[in-house]
Write a protein that holds these residues in place. Structure first.
Motif, PDB file in Angstrom:
ATOM      1  N   ILE A   1      -1.024   7.176 -14.043  1.00  0.00           N
ATOM      2  CA  ILE A   1      -0.631   6.836 -12.674  1.00  0.00           C
ATOM      3  C   ILE A   1      -0.897   5.363 -12.393  1.00  0.00           C
ATOM      4  O   ILE A   1      -0.103   4.689 -11.720  1.00  0.00           O
ATOM      5  CB  ILE A   1      -1.367   7.743 -11.678  1.00  0.00           C
ATOM      6  N   ILE A   2      -1.996   4.833 -12.919  1.00  0.00           N
ATOM      7  CA  ILE A   2      -2.303   3.420 -12.735  1.00  0.00           C
ATOM      8  C   ILE A   2      -1.215   2.557 -13.380  1.00  0.00           C
ATOM      9  O   ILE A   2      -0.707   1.600 -12.780  1.00  0.00           O
ATOM     10  CB  ILE A   2      -3.674   3.090 -13.343  1.00  0.00           C
ATOM     11  N   GLU A   3      -0.841   2.893 -14.602  1.00  0.00           N
ATOM     12  CA  GLU A   3       0.176   2.116 -15.306  1.00  0.00           C
ATOM     13  C   GLU A   3       1.535   2.240 -14.631  1.00  0.00           C
ATOM     14  O   GLU A   3       2.274   1.248 -14.519  1.00  0.00           O
ATOM     15  CB  GLU A   3       0.270   2.590 -16.760  1.00  0.00           C
ATOM     16  N   GLU A   4       1.881   3.427 -14.164  1.00  0.00           N
ATOM     17  CA  GLU A   4       3.176   3.613 -13.519  1.00  0.00           C
ATOM     18  C   GLU A   4       3.241   2.884 -12.184  1.00  0.00           C
ATOM     19  O   GLU A   4       4.288   2.340 -11.815  1.00  0.00           O
ATOM     20  CB  GLU A   4       3.474   5.097 -13.322  1.00  0.00           C
ATOM     21  N   THR A   5       2.136   2.851 -11.455  1.00  0.00           N
ATOM     22  CA  THR A   5       2.105   2.111 -10.197  1.00  0.00           C
ATOM     23  C   THR A   5       2.391   0.635 -10.430  1.00  0.00           C
ATOM     24  O   THR A   5       3.214   0.022  -9.734  1.00  0.00           O
ATOM     25  CB  THR A   5       0.742   2.279  -9.504  1.00  0.00           C
ATOM     26  N   ALA A   6       1.717   0.048 -11.419  1.00  0.00           N
ATOM     27  CA  ALA A   6       1.955  -1.360 -11.737  1.00  0.00           C
ATOM     28  C   ALA A   6       3.397  -1.579 -12.184  1.00  0.00           C
ATOM     29  O   ALA A   6       4.038  -2.570 -11.810  1.00  0.00           O
ATOM     30  CB  ALA A   6       0.986  -1.823 -12.818  1.00  0.00           C
TER      31      ALA A   6
ATOM     32  N   ARG B   1       0.804  -1.228   0.000  1.00  0.00           N
ATOM     33  CA  ARG B   1       0.000   0.000   0.000  1.00  0.00           C
ATOM     34  C   ARG B   1       0.840   1.285   0.000  1.00  0.00           C
ATOM     35  O   ARG B   1       0.508   2.231  -0.729  1.00  0.00           O
ATOM     36  CB  ARG B   1      -0.974  -0.022   1.187  1.00  0.00           C
ATOM     37  N   PRO B   2       1.947   1.389   0.779  1.00  0.00           N
ATOM     38  CA  PRO B   2       2.719   2.644   0.732  1.00  0.00           C
ATOM     39  C   PRO B   2       3.379   2.923  -0.615  1.00  0.00           C
ATOM     40  O   PRO B   2       3.816   4.048  -0.856  1.00  0.00           O
ATOM     41  CB  PRO B   2       3.776   2.440   1.827  1.00  0.00           C
ATOM     42  N   GLN B   3       3.447   1.928  -1.483  1.00  0.00           N
ATOM     43  CA  GLN B   3       4.096   2.124  -2.780  1.00  0.00           C
ATOM     44  C   GLN B   3       3.131   2.595  -3.862  1.00  0.00           C
ATOM     45  O   GLN B   3       3.564   2.912  -4.977  1.00  0.00           O
ATOM     46  CB  GLN B   3       4.753   0.814  -3.219  1.00  0.00           C
ATOM     47  N   LEU B   4       1.845   2.634  -3.556  1.00  0.00           N
ATOM     48  CA  LEU B   4       0.866   3.080  -4.543  1.00  0.00           C
ATOM     49  C   LEU B   4       1.018   4.576  -4.787  1.00  0.00           C
ATOM     50  O   LEU B   4       1.259   5.350  -3.860  1.00  0.00           O
ATOM     51  CB  LEU B   4      -0.551   2.752  -4.069  1.00  0.00           C
ATOM     52  N   LEU B   5       0.846   4.973  -6.037  1.00  0.00           N
ATOM     53  CA  LEU B   5       0.958   6.390  -6.401  1.00  0.00           C
ATOM     54  C   LEU B   5      -0.390   7.103  -6.350  1.00  0.00           C
ATOM     55  O   LEU B   5      -0.483   8.255  -6.767  1.00  0.00           O
ATOM     56  CB  LEU B   5       1.556   6.514  -7.807  1.00  0.00           C
TER      57      LEU B   5
END
Length: 336
Positions: A82-87, A67-71
């Protein structure tokens, strides 16, 4: 008593796609995290006693690690980038074999979208033993690496090596999210027969393309014996002491969108580096000639420019792994 109307949930096929969700300004609602085992028991090829034992022995990555790594967070505007970069960032962790962020539910009345972050664990314990002998000299070593300590995403490495020059025992610890923050800690300690090493690196990197600042502090103290060789025979040796300090601060205007191509990022960094090398005679054998002591103190500045252009591939460089391949242009300049 008036009859209550129960809303009929929308089917997934009627949901807007990601482009439409972004265009209509949908906001993120509930964020769920699912951690899959290393091997899938629903796959007949992986439903064996060996694979089930590996799943049982492996400590699963914790939700509090992901969870702390989610953007993004609940309440943010939905953004495909942001979704793609998080993955992509999650797939960059070597303790995860794969990671995806998908839409799990859409509520048209509140214009909110629930997301599912699904990650696939990787086997992270890597023991090793080595031994070799050539020219009458023996080399041996033993190591134990764990890159997902207790499911927390921390790395711990213990390495012992022995050769003709030295015996060394080294411990390395890496915490990519110190205390669930964006700060990263890397520290090493080595005790050797001819010296040792202590190093600490504390960094807040540009953890996303839209990050606005970064900072770093690197400290190194090392002592060891250097040798001079003539035709493969050691004829002299002396003691070397190295001290290193590096300070860095960086800033960026963030991700800039372009209508005619990929978005791009520009970053600036300023730093100060101090290096000092001291040479002294070996306390046992002495020495005839010592190198000249060296001191370097210099500020430096760097400028980097890169495009947001990635493609997702599988089985390109690694077997059965999803890989993010960078296809954009990147430029980096540094002067000191």
């Amino acid at each position: 008593m008036p009859e209550q109307t129960v809303p009929i949930p929308q089917s997934q096929s009627s949901w807007p796609d990601e482009v439409q969700l972004e265009a209509r300004g949908a906001r993120i609602g509930v964020i769920s995290i699912q951690v899959d085992d290393i091997f899938d028991p629903n796959n007949p090829k992986e439903n064996t006693s060996f694979y089930r034992a590996a799943n049982y022995l492996h400590i699963e990555t914790r939700e509090s690690t992901i969870r702390p790594q989610l953007l993004f967070k609940s309440g943010d505007l939905f953004s495909r980038q942001i979704i793609e970069e998080t993955a992509r960032n999650l797939r960059g962790r070597n303790y995860l074999a794969d990671a995806n962020v998908t839409v799990e539910r859409f509520d048209s009345e509140t214009n909110t979208v629930d997301l599912l972050v699904r990650v696939h664990d990787n086997w992270t314990l890597a023991p090793g033993v080595s031994f070799s002998r050539s020219g009458g000299q023996s080399r041996s070593g033993i190591q134990l690496d764990e890159s997902n300590l207790l499911g927390l995403g921390k790395s711990l490495s213990i390495d012992y090596s022995q050769n003709v020059d030295r015996d060394a025992l080294e411990f390395t610890y890496h915490d990519p999210n110190l205390m669930n923050s964006r700060w990263e800690l890397l520290t090493s300690y080595q005790r050797a027969s001819d010296g040792g090493l202590h190093s600490v690196s504390l960094t807040r990197p540009f953890y996303s393309l839209d990050s606005r600042w970064s900072a770093a502090l690197d400290v190194l103290d090392q002592r060891h014996t250097d040798y001079r060789f003539v035709q493969g025979v050691s004829v002299d040796q002396y003691q070397t002491k190295l001290n290193h300090l590096n300070l860095m601060g960086g800033w960026s205007t963030g991700l800039r969108a372009r209508t005619d191509g990929p978005s791009w990022v520009q970053r600036w960094s300023l730093g100060l580096t101090l290096d000092r090398q001291r040479f002294s005679p070996d306390p046992v054998t002495g020495t005839t000639v010592l190198p000249e002591n060296q001191d370097s103190r210099y500020p430096w500045m760097s400028l980097s420019w890169l495009e947001d252009r990635y493609v997702v591939m599988r089985n390109r460089d690694q077997i059965d792994r999803v890989e993010d391949i960078y296809l954009g242009r990147a430029l980096s300049l540094q002067a000191g």
